[in-house]
Design a protein around this motif. Sequence first.
Motif, short mmCIF file in Angstrom:
data_model
loop_
_atom_site.label_atom_id
_atom_site.label_comp_id
_atom_site.label_asym_id
_atom_site.label_seq_id
_atom_site.Cartn_x
_atom_site.Cartn_y
_atom_site.Cartn_z
N LEU A 1 0.83 -1.22 0.00
CA LEU A 1 0.00 0.00 0.00
C LEU A 1 0.87 1.27 0.00
CD1 LEU A 1 -2.68 -1.31 2.48
CD2 LEU A 1 -3.13 -0.53 0.15
N ASN A 2 2.14 1.08 -0.35
CA ASN A 2 3.09 2.22 -0.42
C ASN A 2 3.19 2.98 0.90
OD1 ASN A 2 3.42 1.61 -3.13
ND2 ASN A 2 1.67 2.91 -3.69
N ILE A 3 3.02 2.29 2.01
CA ILE A 3 3.22 2.95 3.31
C ILE A 3 4.68 2.72 3.69
CG2 ILE A 3 2.57 3.02 5.75
CD1 ILE A 3 -0.22 2.13 4.93
N SER A 4 5.44 3.80 3.62
CA SER A 4 6.88 3.68 3.89
C SER A 4 7.14 3.91 5.38
CB SER A 4 7.63 4.71 3.04
OG SER A 4 8.86 4.98 3.64
N LEU A 5 7.99 3.05 5.93
CA LEU A 5 8.26 3.16 7.36
C LEU A 5 9.65 3.73 7.63
CD1 LEU A 5 6.71 -0.24 8.42
CD2 LEU A 5 5.69 2.01 8.62
N ASP A 6 10.23 4.40 6.60
CA ASP A 6 11.57 4.96 6.79
C ASP A 6 11.58 5.98 7.92
OD1 ASP A 6 12.14 3.40 4.71
OD2 ASP A 6 12.18 5.00 3.20
N LYS A 7 10.49 6.74 8.00
CA LYS A 7 10.41 7.72 9.10
C LYS A 7 8.98 7.73 9.63
CE LYS A 7 10.48 11.34 5.52
NZ LYS A 7 9.41 11.61 4.86
N ASP A 8 8.72 8.54 10.67
CA ASP A 8 7.37 8.63 11.21
C ASP A 8 6.41 9.09 10.11
OD1 ASP A 8 8.50 7.88 13.54
OD2 ASP A 8 8.45 9.87 14.48
N ILE A 9 5.20 8.55 10.14
CA ILE A 9 4.26 8.81 9.04
C ILE A 9 3.40 10.03 9.34
CG2 ILE A 9 2.30 7.80 7.78
CD1 ILE A 9 3.51 5.07 8.39
N GLU A 10 3.20 10.85 8.32
CA GLU A 10 2.37 12.05 8.51
C GLU A 10 0.90 11.65 8.50
OE1 GLU A 10 5.30 15.40 6.62
OE2 GLU A 10 4.15 14.15 5.24
#
Length: 516
Positions: free
Chosen positions: A12-21
């Motif tokens: 679902l293209n949810i990237s966990l590289d940083k905190d999510i907006e």
Amino acid sequence: LSSRASGILSALNISLDKDIEGVYDGEWKGSGDIIESSCPATGEVLARVKTASPAEVLEALAKTREAYLHFRNVPAPRRGEVLRQIREGLASKREELGALVTLEMGKIRTEGVGEVQEFIDICDYALGLSRMMNGRVIASERPGHSILEVPNPLGVVGVLSAFNFPVAVYGWNLALSLTAGNATIWKPSPTTPLTSIAITSIIAQVLKNNNLPGAIAGLVTGGQQVGEAVVRSTDVELISFTGSERVGRIVGQTVVSRFGKSILELGGNNASIVMPDADLSLAVPGVFFGAVGTAGQRCTSTRRLFLHRQIASDFLERLQKLYGSLKPGDPLEHNTLLGPMHTREAVNLYANTVSHLRSIDADILSGGEIYSLPSPFDGGNFVRPTIAIPKSVNMKDRIWSTETFAPILNVAVFEDLEEAIGWNNAVPQGLSSSLWTRDMRNLGKWIGPSGSDAGIVNVNAGTSGAEIGASFGGNKSTGWGREAGGDSWSQYVRWSACTINFSNEAPLAQGVNFNN
Ligand code: NAD
């Protein structure tokens, strides 16, 4: 992060590289408190989400109003076309979104996907509605006059939703609100932020493709304070709130105090009644799904079961067999029927309620324990669905009169239908109810003036699992709200009565004479 979770998030293209907006008002942002999304089946933290700061809530509200001022002039069938594209966006990710619901909320996969399907269904419904939101022409008593009732867009709609339906409840509201020409701001449950972000991303892309402002479908994640700010805002014409009676009471009073409109969809305390002539091969599995589906965490879950004395022991024997066959497991696996409770607090509520049942000498026929499962589910919130027979059948007693949001089914035995209907109606809540019978005289009584006082009154169908075509909602302390089908859409518009005089006279109504 486990591969189980990361596969779903990356699909679902949810990237966990940083905190999510977790805020969207045309742009993604979030500088408020951080909330953690965790998996109820394993306890692992899935992501950290940056929620809306107080200033961001105000900014999002302002952008939503601006978006409404534009969107209200877009013709309704064109708004319907936007919904059709949202429908396509959701359908193309149906399985992935369903899996995310399972991962984050905990319900089993078929139910997670079913919820996304419900959003797709209401988009279809709203697309048709976009050409059918008709006003009325009313006969005037005065010659050369016509009276019209005209629906126009209402304004900004604030949607506050509960954890247990993180997709469908927003879908019901967004689809009708958008068709009606409103802009919507969504405050989802703080424990299902990823689902709301994934859904909003899909809608945002469609709005962008149509050169429409993103704030038509804004998102503000966060907890109580974010919810309060939306509810208080005089820039929000309609608050559609789904959640507990406790919070609904506060929200309802706040909205009334500023003369706003509200739709309240609150707790249920739903009963199934089984008559001696019922087809038990339908009734037993129907009650089983109603009580145990979604691990008892539907607003429409069956919480009270009234059995006629003639079939009570046969029914319970069969029901206990089904309960005995249940195995808790990974809700992502297709053959699992019992997933976890959503939170640790829900497990505690279950445990406290079972202790209370024991303290009042109730017979516990099935369940009553918390499961401890092997890794990776040792951190999960699994409990054994429970059947109990309290000694008292006084519906004013706490065990009967309050909604316990856990898989606990309380059973009582009755002598005649009037007694059972009396029990059905004797609690504060009035959401769903079901009667199992093959006798049409029972049916007539049940759906008539002396029958069930709930908003959903089923016959030979369980208390849960409604379709979107009829209006959905409950009476009494469930809040009297109606959403989805029926004429629910008419709440999302502002109605005007327009008297038009096309004659050469200006007579007053009721023959009033004001000439001297
Ligand atoms: P909840 O009442 O705790 O929370 C609902 C929402 O309100 C959340 O988004 C929460 O953050 C927000 N909130 C909390 N305090 C607030 C405040 N003071 N002002 C504004 N917003 C506030 O409910 P929950 O635990 O998430 O959900 C379970 C409940 O929802 C159950 O009672 C269930 O029956 C009910 N429910 C009802 C329906 C229905 O259609 N009738 C559907 C689903 C769930």
